[in-house]
Design a protein around this motif. Sequence first.
Motif, PDB file in Angstrom:
ATOM      1  N   ALA A  31     -71.580 -47.405  10.586  1.00  0.00           N
ATOM      2  CA  ALA A  31     -70.212 -47.157  10.114  1.00  0.00           C
ATOM      3  C   ALA A  31     -69.175 -47.885  10.968  1.00  0.00           C
ATOM      4  CB  ALA A  31     -69.937 -45.659  10.095  1.00  0.00           C
ATOM      5  N   THR A  32     -69.384 -47.890  12.276  1.00  0.00           N
ATOM      6  CA  THR A  32     -68.431 -48.566  13.163  1.00  0.00           C
ATOM      7  C   THR A  32     -68.423 -50.074  12.913  1.00  0.00           C
ATOM      8  OG1 THR A  32     -68.724 -46.866  14.858  1.00  0.00           O
ATOM      9  CG2 THR A  32     -67.780 -48.957  15.562  1.00  0.00           C
ATOM     10  N   LYS A  33     -69.586 -50.650  12.660  1.00  0.00           N
ATOM     11  CA  LYS A  33     -69.672 -52.080  12.358  1.00  0.00           C
ATOM     12  C   LYS A  33     -68.949 -52.396  11.052  1.00  0.00           C
ATOM     13  CE  LYS A  33     -72.311 -53.199  15.879  1.00  0.00           C
ATOM     14  NZ  LYS A  33     -71.850 -54.096  16.960  1.00  0.00           N
ATOM     15  N   ILE A  34     -69.140 -51.553  10.047  1.00  0.00           N
ATOM     16  CA  ILE A  34     -68.460 -51.746   8.767  1.00  0.00           C
ATOM     17  C   ILE A  34     -66.952 -51.587   8.946  1.00  0.00           C
ATOM     18  CG2 ILE A  34     -68.172 -50.802   6.442  1.00  0.00           C
ATOM     19  CD1 ILE A  34     -71.130 -50.062   6.492  1.00  0.00           C
ATOM     20  N   GLN A  35     -66.557 -50.640   9.792  1.00  0.00           N
ATOM     21  CA  GLN A  35     -65.135 -50.443  10.074  1.00  0.00           C
ATOM     22  C   GLN A  35     -64.511 -51.711  10.648  1.00  0.00           C
ATOM     23  OE1 GLN A  35     -64.334 -47.563  13.157  1.00  0.00           O
ATOM     24  NE2 GLN A  35     -62.234 -47.207  12.460  1.00  0.00           N
ATOM     25  N   GLN A  36     -65.227 -52.363  11.547  1.00  0.00           N
ATOM     26  CA  GLN A  36     -64.726 -53.601  12.137  1.00  0.00           C
ATOM     27  C   GLN A  36     -64.699 -54.742  11.120  1.00  0.00           C
ATOM     28  OE1 GLN A  36     -67.471 -54.084  15.377  1.00  0.00           O
ATOM     29  NE2 GLN A  36     -66.551 -52.462  16.621  1.00  0.00           N
ATOM     30  N   MET A  37     -65.694 -54.799  10.258  1.00  0.00           N
ATOM     31  CA  MET A  37     -65.778 -55.875   9.268  1.00  0.00           C
ATOM     32  C   MET A  37     -64.626 -55.825   8.272  1.00  0.00           C
ATOM     33  SD  MET A  37     -69.864 -55.886   8.405  1.00  0.00           S
ATOM     34  CE  MET A  37     -69.620 -56.962   6.989  1.00  0.00           C
ATOM     35  N   TYR A  38     -64.286 -54.602   7.852  1.00  0.00           N
ATOM     36  CA  TYR A  38     -63.267 -54.433   6.811  1.00  0.00           C
ATOM     37  C   TYR A  38     -61.936 -53.925   7.365  1.00  0.00           C
ATOM     38  CZ  TYR A  38     -66.987 -55.119   3.374  1.00  0.00           C
ATOM     39  OH  TYR A  38     -68.011 -55.649   2.625  1.00  0.00           O
ATOM     40  N   HIS A  39     -61.838 -53.823   8.697  1.00  0.00           N
ATOM     41  CA  HIS A  39     -60.602 -53.385   9.349  1.00  0.00           C
ATOM     42  C   HIS A  39     -60.139 -52.024   8.796  1.00  0.00           C
ATOM     43  CE1 HIS A  39     -60.468 -57.430  10.967  1.00  0.00           C
ATOM     44  NE2 HIS A  39     -60.532 -57.907   9.737  1.00  0.00           N
ATOM     45  N   ALA A 146     -83.398 -43.892   9.386  1.00  0.00           N
ATOM     46  CA  ALA A 146     -82.189 -44.708   9.191  1.00  0.00           C
ATOM     47  C   ALA A 146     -81.505 -44.996  10.521  1.00  0.00           C
ATOM     48  CB  ALA A 146     -81.230 -44.004   8.243  1.00  0.00           C
ATOM     49  N   ASN A 147     -81.434 -44.000  11.395  1.00  0.00           N
ATOM     50  CA  ASN A 147     -80.780 -44.177  12.692  1.00  0.00           C
ATOM     51  C   ASN A 147     -81.460 -45.266  13.518  1.00  0.00           C
ATOM     52  OD1 ASN A 147     -78.710 -42.300  12.407  1.00  0.00           O
ATOM     53  ND2 ASN A 147     -79.964 -40.608  13.145  1.00  0.00           N
ATOM     54  N   PHE A 148     -82.777 -45.374  13.413  1.00  0.00           N
ATOM     55  CA  PHE A 148     -83.503 -46.382  14.169  1.00  0.00           C
ATOM     56  C   PHE A 148     -83.543 -47.731  13.461  1.00  0.00           C
ATOM     57  CE2 PHE A 148     -85.619 -42.648  16.226  1.00  0.00           C
ATOM     58  CZ  PHE A 148     -85.318 -42.979  17.538  1.00  0.00           C
ATOM     59  N   LEU A 149     -83.783 -47.705  12.129  1.00  0.00           N
ATOM     60  CA  LEU A 149     -84.083 -48.921  11.392  1.00  0.00           C
ATOM     61  C   LEU A 149     -82.848 -49.690  10.938  1.00  0.00           C
ATOM     62  CD1 LEU A 149     -86.532 -50.503  10.345  1.00  0.00           C
ATOM     63  CD2 LEU A 149     -86.359 -49.191   8.210  1.00  0.00           C
ATOM     64  N   VAL A 150     -81.845 -48.995  10.425  1.00  0.00           N
ATOM     65  CA  VAL A 150     -80.677 -49.664   9.843  1.00  0.00           C
ATOM     66  C   VAL A 150     -79.955 -50.566  10.851  1.00  0.00           C
ATOM     67  CG1 VAL A 150     -78.373 -49.265   8.860  1.00  0.00           C
ATOM     68  CG2 VAL A 150     -80.357 -48.029   7.963  1.00  0.00           C
ATOM     69  N   PRO A 151     -79.672 -50.100  12.088  1.00  0.00           N
ATOM     70  CA  PRO A 151     -79.010 -51.002  13.046  1.00  0.00           C
ATOM     71  C   PRO A 151     -79.826 -52.251  13.369  1.00  0.00           C
ATOM     72  CG  PRO A 151     -78.839 -48.723  13.779  1.00  0.00           C
ATOM     73  CD  PRO A 151     -79.820 -48.741  12.651  1.00  0.00           C
ATOM     74  N   ILE A 153     -81.994 -53.833  11.297  1.00  0.00           N
ATOM     75  CA  ILE A 153     -81.884 -54.744  10.143  1.00  0.00           C
ATOM     76  C   ILE A 153     -80.509 -55.408  10.132  1.00  0.00           C
ATOM     77  CG2 ILE A 153     -81.914 -54.918   7.624  1.00  0.00           C
ATOM     78  CD1 ILE A 153     -83.807 -52.536   7.572  1.00  0.00           C
ATOM     79  N   PHE A 154     -79.475 -54.625  10.410  1.00  0.00           N
ATOM     80  CA  PHE A 154     -78.114 -55.154  10.418  1.00  0.00           C
ATOM     81  C   PHE A 154     -77.968 -56.265  11.466  1.00  0.00           C
ATOM     82  CE2 PHE A 154     -73.787 -55.271  12.013  1.00  0.00           C
ATOM     83  CZ  PHE A 154     -73.032 -55.342  10.849  1.00  0.00           C
ATOM     84  N   ALA A 155     -78.482 -56.007  12.658  1.00  0.00           N
ATOM     85  CA  ALA A 155     -78.361 -56.985  13.743  1.00  0.00           C
ATOM     86  C   ALA A 155     -79.172 -58.250  13.467  1.00  0.00           C
ATOM     87  CB  ALA A 155     -78.806 -56.357  15.061  1.00  0.00           C
ATOM     88  N   SER A 156     -80.288 -58.110  12.765  1.00  0.00           N
ATOM     89  CA  SER A 156     -81.180 -59.252  12.548  1.00  0.00           C
ATOM     90  C   SER A 156     -80.844 -60.060  11.303  1.00  0.00           C
ATOM     91  CB  SER A 156     -82.633 -58.763  12.453  1.00  0.00           C
ATOM     92  OG  SER A 156     -83.013 -58.082  13.635  1.00  0.00           O
TER      93      SER A 156
END
Length: 395
Positions: A31-39, A146-151, A153-156
């Motif tokens: 969520a924090t990454k998406i917040q930064q992406m879309y301001h 999700a807590n382990f896997l989603v970040p 996948i997002f980073a990679s």
Amino acid sequence: MEEKRRTSILMLSTMAMIVSFAVWSVFAPIATKIQQMYHLSTTEKSILIAAPVLLGSLLRIPMGILTDRYGGRRIYALTLLFLIVPMIGAGFTHSYEMLLFWAFLIGMAGTTFAISITYVSRWYPPQKQGLILGIAGMGNLGSAVANFLVPVIFASYGLPWVFWGLAFVTGITAIIFWFGTKDIQISGGAKTLKESLSVLKFKETWLLSIFYFLTFGTFVTFSSYLPTLLSELFNITGLAAGIRAAGFVVLATLIRPVGGYLSDRFGAKRLLSVVFSGVLLCSIFIAFTIENLILFSVGCAIIAIMVGIGNGSVFKMVPEISSANTGAVTGIVGAIGGIGGFFPPIVLGLVKDASGSYFLGFVLLTAFSLFCLILNYTGTNKTKTNISANLNKSA
């Protein structure tokens, strides 16, 4: 052969729910990454996280009823296939508004809890319901996945492949589930909507809903808000806070079948008294040791055990209310439990803003635990026979 089929259905239902809950929880870890992406503002980020949670809770009621009527195999597979659409759509999105739209539809993943419990419960006799439904409820582990896997996948691979990757896994799961399961024959014909909702007339449905509001609501609240608490109170890194939160999820989920088993053996009402007393004492303990990381962690771990056992105990009692309307009862209880995880984080934020401390938030948890303990002693005096007889009359 029959026992093998039951075991296969239980395992595949649990697997499908793990995948579904990973989809349902897809936004919180990034969520924090998406917040930064879309301001985004903090409020906009919160709405994005909350949208699937709220919808996935409320729609458990109709999905449970549909499972009663048309069978779990069909409804489960169709729900999994439906989830592919918003997941693919979210991957192609380039605006917050459209992402919020797809997040709303992704909330359907949360309804698989009602489908799974209703479907699996029909395959097992009453004396095994507690343990079996506790195992089926371990699909909650999808949140930890999700807590382990989603970040990672997002980073990679970036945000689109978070959604596309989970969409692919969901599609494969739907195929495996469809060909690996079958529906049990439903006696008595299809229930009308009025007959299904007849369970709303009885206080036992509402008592279990209140109990699940506490147990599952506390589980969801700690799962989603614990990283914030740990970061703000003890200044630990986001990664360390996330690992501790995932540990809470795993502990509470793995202990759930134990709650069902103990309910089979000693009775759910007696076990819930222990659960509510334990949450009451631990919430007081946390309130007064909130500045000590070790004591705070111990208190949270004990609460994880208590609410995990409580979740298993509550759903041991669901089929006992009305075996003919298990889906309706499951949907109602599951929906209110999900809502129990939606509002407390907001309350904690309001308490912190108003008082500068989370102390009052844990005092409120103490008070609600006491309320549930009193209700358990005074409000569950009917026997299983009387409950079933009353509901059969209404149906």
